[in-house]
Each structure stands twice: as structure tokens, then as C-alpha cells.
Enzyme design. Structure first.
Site, PDB file in Angstrom:
ATOM      1  CD  GLU A  16     -27.132  62.426   5.860  1.00  0.00           C
ATOM      2  OE1 GLU A  16     -27.395  61.823   4.820  1.00  0.00           O
ATOM      3  OE2 GLU A  16     -25.971  62.751   6.174  1.00  0.00           O
ATOM      4  CB  CYS A  54     -25.839  59.617   8.470  1.00  0.00           C
ATOM      5  SG  CYS A  54     -24.493  60.813   8.494  1.00  0.00           S
TER       6      CYS A  54
END
Length: 186
Positions: free
Chosen positions: A80, A112
Site C-alpha cells: 500500500e 499502511c
């Protein structure tokens, strides 16, 4: 990577390549892309996690995958994070991400998850729950300010085939032990 893991990843890769999206599950086609990225990450010797950012019209904007160990050690390059960094570097003029959706093969970790909350990505969908490291199901442990920011977004399991959920978890789990040993030896 040992031969058993290579064999397993090749078998999973064949399953993913031959998988036909089920119209009953609208996120299958996007999760398949995250799985391809996750397999590539795993084969490179990284954690097996993949991610994509799409525009709400379905256009794929950025693909990414975990790059913690290869090409060089980068503790911040989770899938991510890779996607968000590429997006922010490429599209400097975009001020809000309310028209964007992020898909990940695995539930975002604390780092993330925090970044996705701060980014303002409208929706975040993930294929597999990470019971030990995922944070979406543990939002209550985040600071009040981040919890408040998260209310403007949607974080949820992807609407994908159960088989794809299982595959996402298999890819990640096939890489965990070896990569944890790498971190322990740093």
C-alpha cells in the site's frame, strides 16, 4: 526461497492465471491484479502482498507490491505504501482522493492503515484478513484523531470470491517465516 515455497507459488500463480472472475463478486477482477502483484513480490523474496489504486470509474491508476527486501532493504515499502508513494509522486496536483479506491491482497498493517486514513482514499478493500498484523479490524486502538478521520472513508473486506481470499492468505503466509528470519538477522 526454498524449493517447496517456489513450487507452491508456481501452483498459486497457475490458479490465479486460470481464475475466471465471478460476476457475483464485483471485486474479483481487481483482487486478481493484487494477487498477481503479491505473487511477483513473493517470488522476488519480499512479503507476498500486492495492491492497486483505481479511479472510481474502474481505471487502474497505480499498481504496487511489497518491496521490503528487494531490490534493496526498505522498511517502508509495503504494497500500500508503494502504491501511495508512486501516486503522490506522479500526481502532485491531485489534492483529494475521494474519487479513488485502493485494493490490497491483505488487510493493511498499522503503518499502511494510518497512511491510508491520512491520505483520504475514499474506499479501501482487502481480500484477506490479517488476524495478527491487520489493523482495520482494530481501529479502536488508534488515536482518537485518526479514528475520526477514518469515518470519512470505507475500509472493508473486498467483495471477492472466497477462493481469492484463501489464495491471498496463502501467498502472504508462504513468505512470512522466511522474511521474519531476515528481519531477525538484521
Amino acid at each position: 526461497m526454498n524449493n517447496l515455497t517456489k513450487k507452491l507459488l508456481n501452483e498459486i500463480d497457475n490458479k490465479v492465471r486460470s481464475f475466471i472472475p465471478n460476476p457475483k463478486y464485483p471485486h474479483d477482477k481487481f483482487i486478481l491484479i493484487t494477487l498477481n502483484e503479491a505473487i511477483a513480490a513473493a517470488k522476488e523474496g519480499n512479503f507476498g502482498v500486492g495492491s492497486i489504486l483505481i479511479h472510481e470509474n474502474g481505471e487502474i491508476i497505480i499498481r504496487g507490491r511489497n518491496h521490503v527486501f528487494k531490490p534493496q532493504f526498505r522498511s517502508d515499502l509495503h504494497a500500500e505504501m508503494d502504491v501511495m508513494t508512486k501516486f503522490e509522486e506522479r500526481f502532485k496536483d491531485i489534492k483529494n482522493l475521494r474519487e479513488y479506491i485502493l485494493f490490497s491482497s491483505l488487510e493493511p498493517c498499522p503503518m499502511c492503515f494510518a497512511r491510508l486514513i491520512i491520505s483520504g482514499v475514499k474506499k479501501v478493500y482487502y481480500a484477506a484478513v490479517d488476524k495478527s498484523g491487520g489493523m482495520v479490524h482494530r481501529l479502536e486502538y488508534f488515536p482518537p484523531e485518526l479514528k475520526e478521520l477514518a469515518r470519512r472513508q470505507e475500509f472493508a473486506l473486498a467483495q471477492c470470491s472466497p477462493e481469492l481470499r484463501d489464495i491471498a492468505l496463502q501467498i502472504f503466509q508462504s513468505t512470512v517465516n522466511e522474511n521474519i528470519r531476515k528481519l531477525e538477522n538484521r
